[in-house]
Design a protein around this motif. Structure first.
Motif, PDB file in Angstrom:
ATOM      1  N   SER A  66     -16.416 -16.596 -35.039  1.00  0.00           N
ATOM      2  CA  SER A  66     -17.062 -16.698 -33.852  1.00  0.00           C
ATOM      3  C   SER A  66     -18.274 -16.650 -33.611  1.00  0.00           C
ATOM      4  N   GLU A  67     -19.099 -16.623 -34.637  1.00  0.00           N
ATOM      5  CA  GLU A  67     -20.808 -16.707 -34.760  1.00  0.00           C
ATOM      6  C   GLU A  67     -21.151 -18.255 -34.909  1.00  0.00           C
ATOM      7  N   LYS A  68     -20.912 -18.695 -36.419  1.00  0.00           N
ATOM      8  CA  LYS A  68     -20.927 -19.856 -36.699  1.00  0.00           C
ATOM      9  C   LYS A  68     -19.773 -20.922 -36.899  1.00  0.00           C
ATOM     10  N   HIS A  69     -18.520 -20.152 -36.965  1.00  0.00           N
ATOM     11  CA  HIS A  69     -17.430 -20.830 -37.211  1.00  0.00           C
ATOM     12  C   HIS A  69     -16.347 -20.281 -36.097  1.00  0.00           C
ATOM     13  N   GLN A  70     -15.537 -21.006 -35.732  1.00  0.00           N
ATOM     14  CA  GLN A  70     -14.340 -20.871 -34.643  1.00  0.00           C
ATOM     15  C   GLN A  70     -13.509 -19.472 -35.030  1.00  0.00           C
ATOM     16  N   GLY A  71     -13.506 -18.747 -33.937  1.00  0.00           N
ATOM     17  CA  GLY A  71     -12.799 -17.530 -34.200  1.00  0.00           C
ATOM     18  C   GLY A  71     -11.285 -17.449 -34.230  1.00  0.00           C
ATOM     19  N   THR A  72     -10.759 -16.116 -34.089  1.00  0.00           N
ATOM     20  CA  THR A  72      -9.437 -15.879 -34.275  1.00  0.00           C
ATOM     21  C   THR A  72      -8.465 -15.642 -32.996  1.00  0.00           C
ATOM     22  N   LEU A  73      -9.049 -15.712 -31.868  1.00  0.00           N
ATOM     23  CA  LEU A  73      -8.398 -15.790 -30.662  1.00  0.00           C
ATOM     24  C   LEU A  73      -7.830 -17.048 -30.308  1.00  0.00           C
ATOM     25  N   ALA A  74      -6.996 -17.733 -31.175  1.00  0.00           N
ATOM     26  CA  ALA A  74      -6.382 -18.846 -30.960  1.00  0.00           C
ATOM     27  C   ALA A  74      -5.003 -18.907 -31.764  1.00  0.00           C
ATOM     28  N   ASP A  75      -4.368 -20.162 -31.495  1.00  0.00           N
ATOM     29  CA  ASP A  75      -3.023 -20.210 -32.199  1.00  0.00           C
ATOM     30  C   ASP A  75      -3.373 -20.399 -33.742  1.00  0.00           C
ATOM     31  N   TYR A  76      -4.443 -21.179 -33.980  1.00  0.00           N
ATOM     32  CA  TYR A  76      -4.593 -21.329 -35.492  1.00  0.00           C
ATOM     33  C   TYR A  76      -6.194 -21.248 -35.783  1.00  0.00           C
ATOM     34  N   VAL A  77      -6.494 -20.794 -37.126  1.00  0.00           N
ATOM     35  CA  VAL A  77      -7.672 -20.451 -37.350  1.00  0.00           C
ATOM     36  C   VAL A  77      -8.087 -21.092 -38.899  1.00  0.00           C
ATOM     37  N   THR A  78      -9.072 -21.583 -39.044  1.00  0.00           N
ATOM     38  CA  THR A  78      -9.599 -21.878 -40.577  1.00  0.00           C
ATOM     39  C   THR A  78     -10.352 -21.041 -40.965  1.00  0.00           C
ATOM     40  N   VAL A  79     -10.288 -20.618 -42.413  1.00  0.00           N
ATOM     41  CA  VAL A  79     -11.264 -19.673 -43.317  1.00  0.00           C
ATOM     42  C   VAL A  79     -11.246 -20.140 -44.649  1.00  0.00           C
ATOM     43  N   PRO A  80     -12.308 -19.677 -45.607  1.00  0.00           N
ATOM     44  CA  PRO A  80     -12.088 -19.961 -46.901  1.00  0.00           C
ATOM     45  C   PRO A  80     -10.730 -19.273 -47.470  1.00  0.00           C
ATOM     46  N   ALA A  81     -10.046 -19.924 -48.102  1.00  0.00           N
ATOM     47  CA  ALA A  81      -9.040 -19.338 -48.834  1.00  0.00           C
ATOM     48  C   ALA A  81      -8.844 -18.169 -49.653  1.00  0.00           C
ATOM     49  N   GLU A  82     -10.168 -17.691 -49.873  1.00  0.00           N
ATOM     50  CA  GLU A  82     -10.065 -16.445 -50.606  1.00  0.00           C
ATOM     51  C   GLU A  82     -10.231 -15.335 -49.441  1.00  0.00           C
ATOM     52  N   ASN A  83     -10.587 -15.910 -47.989  1.00  0.00           N
ATOM     53  CA  ASN A  83     -10.593 -14.678 -47.052  1.00  0.00           C
ATOM     54  C   ASN A  83      -9.229 -14.290 -46.500  1.00  0.00           C
ATOM     55  N   LEU A  84      -8.099 -14.596 -47.051  1.00  0.00           N
ATOM     56  CA  LEU A  84      -6.776 -14.487 -46.725  1.00  0.00           C
ATOM     57  C   LEU A  84      -6.139 -13.452 -47.854  1.00  0.00           C
ATOM     58  N   LEU A  85      -5.989 -12.151 -47.196  1.00  0.00           N
ATOM     59  CA  LEU A  85      -5.469 -11.273 -48.088  1.00  0.00           C
ATOM     60  C   LEU A  85      -3.951 -10.742 -47.921  1.00  0.00           C
ATOM     61  N   PRO A  86      -3.161 -10.693 -48.691  1.00  0.00           N
ATOM     62  CA  PRO A  86      -1.849 -10.505 -48.549  1.00  0.00           C
ATOM     63  C   PRO A  86      -1.431  -9.103 -48.003  1.00  0.00           C
ATOM     64  N   LEU A  87      -0.527  -9.038 -47.153  1.00  0.00           N
ATOM     65  CA  LEU A  87      -0.215  -7.586 -46.588  1.00  0.00           C
ATOM     66  C   LEU A  87       0.976  -7.092 -47.116  1.00  0.00           C
ATOM     67  N   PRO A  88       1.101  -5.648 -47.381  1.00  0.00           N
ATOM     68  CA  PRO A  88       2.342  -5.082 -47.757  1.00  0.00           C
ATOM     69  C   PRO A  88       3.458  -5.110 -46.823  1.00  0.00           C
ATOM     70  N   GLY A  89       4.735  -5.659 -47.154  1.00  0.00           N
ATOM     71  CA  GLY A  89       5.767  -5.846 -46.460  1.00  0.00           C
ATOM     72  C   GLY A  89       5.951  -4.940 -45.512  1.00  0.00           C
ATOM     73  N   GLN A  90       5.667  -3.628 -45.781  1.00  0.00           N
ATOM     74  CA  GLN A  90       6.192  -2.324 -44.938  1.00  0.00           C
ATOM     75  C   GLN A  90       5.034  -2.381 -43.687  1.00  0.00           C
TER      76      GLN A  90
END
Length: 315
Positions: A97-121
């Protein structure tokens, strides 16, 4: 796609530049991924963006938001790390949301390494609180504050996102936690989270090893007075003003450390996810809004009458 974005900058009336409407879906550049947002959360950073802090008219329209839990093409849930390396930025990074579009949307794009898996619980609602306020608090306590060497912690201005996260995390790490708030109702809530709640400026029964500062001038003298010899005063904000008077004699005679801190790394976010999952920590959520009610969520954030995080459900 639906989006919440800044269409104008207004330092005096920031919400006048807020828009909720349609924006083009993002396209991924090499090494980046496009993911579908399941939930997002608001931060005061969004209000500052609407005021023009870190965001210029030339960058508009800019989709707001740093926090998101998203779904990948294979159906996996991921937490979005909002810190993007930027060689030309004085900090060495920017936030979504500073230089790249932010997260308050239906879709967002980020570097792949910025996606961290979440525990199922871990629930989506709990997880979406983590990437900004809770990560900032975690870094302040651990990397900067070296809480492992501390017995007691003081958190100034509890009730805000970072301060409330710091109370919960420090308590989960087995530390004695003192927390201040001007609001009696917030002091009751913060005490229920495991802190010893006190009025601003109150004398503590002991000096503390770590102070978490997000308030600034209104509390900084108190922070200095409450600090034990060699204590770390960690600063990540200054909601009461940009400058504070500091009694330098106290700093050098007590050998205090005043440390700045901002956001956190992907590794720190992974460690935070693990702590929350293994310790059964529940992030504090003030209210969950439907995406269509995003403006009401911003209006509530702007009042300051918030205890914990404000979340947008995208479904």
């Amino acid at each position: 796609m639906r989006a919440v974005y800044a269409e104008a900058i207004n330092p005096e009336d920031p919400l006048s530049g807020l828009a909720v409407g349609e924006r083009p879906e993002p396209e991924a550049q090499p090494g980046w991924a496009v993911v579908r947002v399941l939930a997002s959360a608001l931060n005061h950073h969004d209000i500052w963006s609407l005021r023009g802090v870190g965001l210029s008219e030339a960058q508009l329209p800019m989709i707001l938001g740093c926090d998101a839990v998203a779904e990948t093409d294979d159906g996996s849930r991921v937490l979005v790390h909002a810190v993007i390396p930027e060689a030309k930025d004085p900090r060495g990074f920017s936030l979504l949301s500073e230089k790249h579009q932010g997260t308050l949307a239906d879709y967002v794009t980020v570097p792949a390494e910025n996606l961290l898996p979440l525990p199922g619980q871990m629930s989506t609602q709990d997880a979406v609180a983590l990437p900004t306020a809770w990560l900032t608090a975690y870094r302040m306590l651990t990397t900067k504050g070296r809480i492992q060497d501390a017995d007691a912690v003081l958190v100034q201005g509890a009730g805000g996102g970072v301060a409330t996260a710091a109370v919960v995390l420090a308590h989960a790490m087995g530390k004695r936690v003192y927390a201040t708030s001007r609001d009696a109702a917030k002091r009751e809530k913060i005490a229920a989270l495991g802190a010893i709640a006190v009025e601003p400026g109150a004398r503590l029964p002991e000096r503390v090893d770590v102070v978490i500062e997000t308030v600034g001038p209104a509390t900084f003298d108190h922070s200095l007075k409450c600090a034990a010899p060699g204590a770390r005063i960690v600063v990540s904000g200054s909601t009461s003003g940009r400058s504070a008077e500091i009694l330098l004699a106290r700093v050098f005679m007590m050998e205090l450390q005043i440390l700045g801190s901002s956001m956190g790394t992907a590794d720190e976010l992974r460690a935070l996810i693990d702590l929350v999952a293994t310790q059964g920590v529940r992030p504090v959520i003030d209210e969950v809004f439907a995406f269509a009610d995003a403006r009401q969520a911003f209006e509530k954030l702007a009042t300051g009458d918030v205890f914990g995080k404000l979340v947008l459900a995208h479904s």
